[in-house]
Design a protein around this motif. Structure first.
Motif, short mmCIF file in Angstrom:
data_model
loop_
_atom_site.label_atom_id
_atom_site.label_comp_id
_atom_site.label_asym_id
_atom_site.label_seq_id
_atom_site.Cartn_x
_atom_site.Cartn_y
_atom_site.Cartn_z
N VAL A 1 0.84 -1.20 0.00
CA VAL A 1 0.00 0.00 0.00
C VAL A 1 0.88 1.26 0.00
O VAL A 1 0.65 2.19 -0.76
N PHE A 2 1.91 1.25 0.84
CA PHE A 2 2.78 2.43 0.92
C PHE A 2 3.57 2.63 -0.37
O PHE A 2 3.78 3.76 -0.82
N VAL A 3 4.02 1.51 -0.95
CA VAL A 3 4.77 1.62 -2.20
C VAL A 3 3.88 2.21 -3.30
O VAL A 3 4.28 3.14 -4.02
N GLY A 4 2.65 1.70 -3.38
CA GLY A 4 1.72 2.20 -4.39
C GLY A 4 1.45 3.68 -4.20
O GLY A 4 1.46 4.47 -5.15
N ASN B 1 2.85 12.50 -9.31
CA ASN B 1 2.09 13.75 -9.39
C ASN B 1 2.83 14.92 -8.77
O ASN B 1 2.23 15.93 -8.40
N GLY B 2 4.12 14.76 -8.60
CA GLY B 2 4.94 15.86 -8.12
C GLY B 2 4.87 16.11 -6.62
O GLY B 2 5.32 17.15 -6.14
N GLY B 3 4.34 15.17 -5.88
CA GLY B 3 4.19 15.36 -4.43
C GLY B 3 5.30 14.70 -3.63
O GLY B 3 6.30 14.25 -4.17
N HIS B 4 5.08 14.66 -2.32
CA HIS B 4 6.10 14.13 -1.42
C HIS B 4 5.44 13.32 -0.30
O HIS B 4 4.41 13.71 0.23
N VAL B 5 6.06 12.18 0.04
CA VAL B 5 5.52 11.35 1.13
C VAL B 5 6.56 11.24 2.23
O VAL B 5 7.73 10.97 1.96
N LYS B 6 6.10 11.44 3.43
CA LYS B 6 6.99 11.27 4.57
C LYS B 6 6.33 10.28 5.52
O LYS B 6 5.13 10.36 5.78
N ILE B 7 7.12 9.34 6.03
CA ILE B 7 6.57 8.36 6.97
C ILE B 7 7.27 8.54 8.32
O ILE B 7 8.50 8.59 8.38
N THR B 8 6.49 8.62 9.37
CA THR B 8 7.10 8.86 10.68
C THR B 8 6.65 7.83 11.71
O THR B 8 5.67 7.11 11.51
N GLY B 9 7.40 7.77 12.80
CA GLY B 9 6.98 6.98 13.96
C GLY B 9 7.13 5.48 13.83
O GLY B 9 6.41 4.72 14.47
N ARG C 1 10.66 -2.96 14.52
CA ARG C 1 10.31 -4.01 13.55
C ARG C 1 9.95 -3.40 12.19
O ARG C 1 10.38 -3.87 11.15
N LEU C 2 9.16 -2.34 12.26
CA LEU C 2 8.76 -1.69 11.00
C LEU C 2 9.95 -1.03 10.30
O LEU C 2 10.08 -1.09 9.09
N SER C 3 10.83 -0.40 11.09
CA SER C 3 11.93 0.28 10.41
C SER C 3 12.90 -0.75 9.83
O SER C 3 13.49 -0.52 8.78
N ARG C 4 12.99 -1.93 10.45
CA ARG C 4 13.80 -3.00 9.85
C ARG C 4 13.21 -3.39 8.50
O ARG C 4 13.93 -3.58 7.52
N LEU C 5 11.87 -3.49 8.46
CA LEU C 5 11.18 -3.84 7.22
C LEU C 5 11.49 -2.83 6.12
O LEU C 5 11.80 -3.20 4.98
N PHE C 6 11.44 -1.55 6.46
CA PHE C 6 11.73 -0.53 5.46
C PHE C 6 13.20 -0.54 5.05
O PHE C 6 13.54 -0.21 3.93
N GLU C 7 14.08 -0.94 5.99
CA GLU C 7 15.50 -0.97 5.65
C GLU C 7 15.85 -2.17 4.79
O GLU C 7 16.53 -2.02 3.78
N ILE C 8 15.37 -3.34 5.18
CA ILE C 8 15.67 -4.54 4.39
C ILE C 8 15.19 -4.39 2.96
O ILE C 8 15.87 -4.77 2.02
N ILE D 1 14.57 5.37 -0.48
CA ILE D 1 13.85 6.22 -1.44
C ILE D 1 12.68 6.99 -0.83
O ILE D 1 12.27 8.00 -1.36
N ILE D 2 12.15 6.49 0.28
CA ILE D 2 11.04 7.21 0.91
C ILE D 2 11.59 8.00 2.10
O ILE D 2 12.49 7.53 2.81
#
Lengths: 337, 113
Positions: free
Chosen positions: B62-65, B73-81, B85-92, B98-99
């Motif tokens: 969902v986040f990738v999509g 569309n020229g916008g920006h996404v920031k993910i916080t908090g 476990r979740l940050s390991r997922l984003f790192e692996i 890229i995000i």
């Protein structure tokens, strides 16, 4: 035929009205199956009842007959809904049959054979959580010295995932000889996948290549779980990390490539998150538990090791896997002379 | 399992607070909410996941999509908090490269980069 059913119904009804016994009621219950078999609609059942009653007790008050007609109207929608339901069941049966065919096609299309390289023992288990597997293992046996493996996890399950896997497979089959270094393979597959999948679909893949001439295992990862390398001499595990983005997100990704040199008794376990994210009632399984399970059977064949890990972890989940489960083990054995 | 998605708009930033577990069952809820805004030109979106304990690959999808659509569309996404476990997922998965990701402050020190 309905007339015959009506006649029998009348007899049974008469018996029950006379006796009001459990036995005659039971006969009625059994008889209702014939209504279903002959696909007699609910409103027609009331009609049959009314006809039978008219013959058995013609002197009932008119209000009874009028109310029967009213009830028949009431039941018409039940009848329609029932017929819709039956047609849905038939459609579902057809879909299920198509799914079974698709699963067979997937199995045939995606089958792979363990490579045969001197001194390398290969074992693997890939078990889907549902009907179609979203994990994919593919071996390449370039020549008698080199064995490669791709372990992939396609995000999204079912048919789209299966189609995606065929893409990976044909991409790898098309690799030209000499271009099979892990980073190059991932780069090529990424280009194929990126062009072809929609925005929320992606694939993680670990690619490893063992060369028996130098006993080296080189690897790259596209957003995949790190593999575990067991060093037999020191009795320790090390994660094989390599930076690289998931496949299918953007082009021009740089995939890191690293290598380890394997000694006799060393092994490498490549897994999908169905293994590392095993979830039990007490929470997630720790990486240390997986390492202990593997180490406890390190003297067995690679296949036995993979099966042992699967049995233990599936057992923890009472054999109801939350996610597709895949493990591939490359183990270096002393070469026979 | 429940998933709540709250949307606040502050200084032209679309701020989403996600609460619950994101898996194959709840991901469609999140997808629906994000799809509704992802086509906005130059969208500035911030997703607060500090109350998300668990997320599987469907959630990641969902986040990738969303990221791809917003970026197109020229916008920006920031993910916080993100928790550990979740940050390991984003790192692996390489997505942290890229995000735009901001970790939970309390967990910054044990992050391995």
């Amino acid at each position: 035929m309905p007339r015959e059913v009506g006649r029998q119904y009348k007899e049974i009804l008469k018996k029950y009205i006379d006796s009001q016994s459990e036995e005659d009621l039971y006969v009625g219950q059994q008889f209702s199956r014939r209504f279903i078999e002959k696909q007699i609609a609910p409103e027609d059942v009331i009609s049959i009842h009314k006809t039978a009653l008219l013959e058995l007790l013609p002197d009932l008050r008119d209000e009874v007959w009028i109310s029967m007609d009213f009830l028949i109207e009431m039941m018409i929608h039940y009848g329609l809904t029932l017929r819709e339901h039956q047609s849905l069941i038939r459609k579902q049966e057809i879909l299920q049959m198509e799914m079974n065919v698709a699963t067979k096609v997937q199995d045939t299309l995606l089958q792979t054979t363990s490579p045969n390289v001197k001194g390398l023992d290969v074992g693997w288990v890939s078990q889907p959580a549902h009907q179609m597997n979203g994990d994919y293992v593919y071996f390449l046996n370039e020549n008698q010295h080199v064995a490669s493996v791709a372990v992939a996890d396609v995000m999204g399950k079912g048919i789209p995932a299966a189609l995606c896997m065929s893409m990976i497979k044909f991409g790898m089959d098309g690799l030209e000889k000499g271009d099979t270094d892990p980073r190059a393979v991932l780069d090529i597959i990424n280009r194929i996948v990126e062009k072809s999948v929609d925005n929320s679909m992606f694939i993680s893949m670990f690619y490893g290549k063992y060369d028996a001439r130098s006993s080296t295992f080189s690897y790259s990862s596209a957003g995949h779980e790190p593999a575990l390398y067991f060093n037999a001499a020191s009795g320790t595990f090390m994660e094989l990390n390599a930076k690289g983005l998931l496949l299918g997100i953007k082009t021009d990704v740089v995939y890191e490539e690293h290598a380890v040199q394997m000694q006799d008794g060393d092994f490498i376990a490549m897994m999908t998150d169905g293994v590392t994210e095993t979830r039990t009632e007490e929470g997630f399984i720790e990486s240390e538990s997986i390492q202990q399970l593997l180490e406890s059977v390190r003297d067995q064949s690679a296949q036995k090791m993979a099966e042992h890990l699967y049995n233990e972890l599936a057992g923890l989940q009472e054999y109801r896997l939350g996610d597709d489960f895949t493990i591939v083990i490359f183990k270096k054995n002393p070469e026979e002379v | 399992m429940n998933l709540q998605v709250e949307l606040l708009e502050q200084d032209s930033i679309q701020y989403f607070k996600v609460i619950g577990e994101i898996d194959a069952f709840t991901a469609p809820i999140l997808r629906e909410r994000l799809t509704a805004v992802e086509g906005t030109p130059n969208l500035q979106a911030e997703l607060d996941l500090s109350e998300v304990d668990y997320m599987d690959s469907t959630g990641l999808g969902v986040f990738v999509g969303f990221y791809k659509a917003v970026k197109a569309n020229g916008g920006h996404v920031k993910i916080t908090g993100l928790n550990r476990r979740l940050s390991r997922l984003f790192e692996i998965t390489g997505l942290s490269e890229i995000i735009d990701i901001e970790k939970k402050e309390s967990e910054d020190h044990d992050a391995t980069i």
